[in-house]
Design a protein around this motif. Sequence first.
Motif, short mmCIF file in Angstrom:
data_model
loop_
_atom_site.label_atom_id
_atom_site.label_comp_id
_atom_site.label_asym_id
_atom_site.label_seq_id
_atom_site.Cartn_x
_atom_site.Cartn_y
_atom_site.Cartn_z
N LEU A 48 0.83 -1.20 0.00
CA LEU A 48 0.00 0.00 0.00
C LEU A 48 0.87 1.26 0.00
O LEU A 48 0.56 2.23 -0.69
CB LEU A 48 -0.92 0.00 1.22
N SER A 51 2.35 1.61 -3.48
CA SER A 51 1.34 1.94 -4.48
C SER A 51 0.82 3.36 -4.35
O SER A 51 0.62 4.06 -5.35
CB SER A 51 0.17 0.96 -4.37
N PRO A 105 -7.91 -1.67 -2.46
CA PRO A 105 -6.90 -1.40 -3.49
C PRO A 105 -7.20 -0.20 -4.38
O PRO A 105 -6.29 0.32 -5.04
CB PRO A 105 -6.88 -2.70 -4.31
N ALA A 178 -3.13 -6.52 -4.80
CA ALA A 178 -4.47 -5.95 -4.92
C ALA A 178 -5.52 -7.04 -5.08
O ALA A 178 -6.54 -7.07 -4.38
CB ALA A 178 -4.53 -4.96 -6.08
#
Length: 419
Positions: A48, A51, A105, A178
């Motif tokens: 996370l 991303s 996600p 994800a």
Amino acid sequence: MANDDTRSGPLTAPGARMALWLVLLAAAGAFALTMGTRQTMGLFLSSLNTSTGLGLGSISLAFAFGQLWWGLTQPFAGAVADRIGTGRVILAGAVLVALGTFITPYMTSTAGLIFAIGVLAAGGAGMAGPSVLMAATARLVPPSRRGLASGVVNAGGSFGQFIMAPIAVALIASVGWANAMQWLGVLVLLALPAAWVLKGNSNALAAQAAAATGQKALTAREAIAQALATPGYRYLALGFLVCGFHVAFLATHLPGVIAACGLAPEVGGWALAVIGLFNIVGSLAMGWAVGRWRMKSLLSLLYATRGLAVLVFLLAPKTPAVVLVFAAVMGITFLSTVPPTAGLVAKMFGTANMAMLFGIVMLSHQVGGFLGAYLGGSVFQATGSYDWVWYIDIVLALGAALVHLPIRESPLPRPAVAA
């Protein structure tokens, strides 16, 4: 709103043994799916961060808010379950956990992560969490088996962590982080049948008890006032706050602690799985012990063991074997605090308002959880080390071991019905 149904008291009909195990399977299975999903979220923290680019502190805030919100929902969910019905509460909770996990996600901001992880998933897990599930089993099983039943249900949450962590690791490796998170959200929907098995509420049971004993059935407000005026209840909540700090820090940051030691990421996944596996042992052993020793003494022993184990871990060399042994010791004490804590609430106040009163204690647990999850990320970001969080944890564990000793283990008197 109508109740789930009129079933409220312990199972006493012929075939009750099979029905008892069906109740335990439903409650333990629901807890396994919701707790297992929540306790593996630490495996996604690094992904996370990469991303979204939000930083470890911001993402830890979302996880920390989830800890707090999980606790905040439980007194209200417990009050609804006590009066309207457990089934509807579990149904709504499982759906919210699945939805929040599935959409995480897609979140690219701190507010979005707080909404998905902290509000939807954590709130749903609170609705289908230990306060509602423990109260349902306490209502449906005979009093002589409540200790063992609470241990079995608690072991379900541990089994969920044990099985979900390797599943999450395998899914991340095969379909990416994800998609792995979304598959975990879908798996939570397997908890939906538990809503039918555990349906019912505590109103009828309270009315029967009042009629049989000539004692007044307390309203929700009266039950809360009585509990908050009881020193033992307040001590119990303080001790559970420390439990929340410890559990949330480990669940959220143990993979990061292991990575900071220079070990492979797989060791973090297996450490979480070992915690879950050995917590099954600890939960079942504690459920057995609750009926044989004083519950406050068992709680003091658990917290003291945690503090000693953390101290030894800090001094030991950081190898995969040491990490897994540490995870095993933590697993034995991880959630085995729940059966004696729930047992003390039931013993002091009865089962009529247990979901709500245990939910308030769980709220205290999650205040500690918020601090454990948030401070873990913030302290590491500021110092590059988790050491100061471990030092705080040792001091808190010692305090929790001491604060349980003055608790009086006896039912509180109920007001008599006016003539």
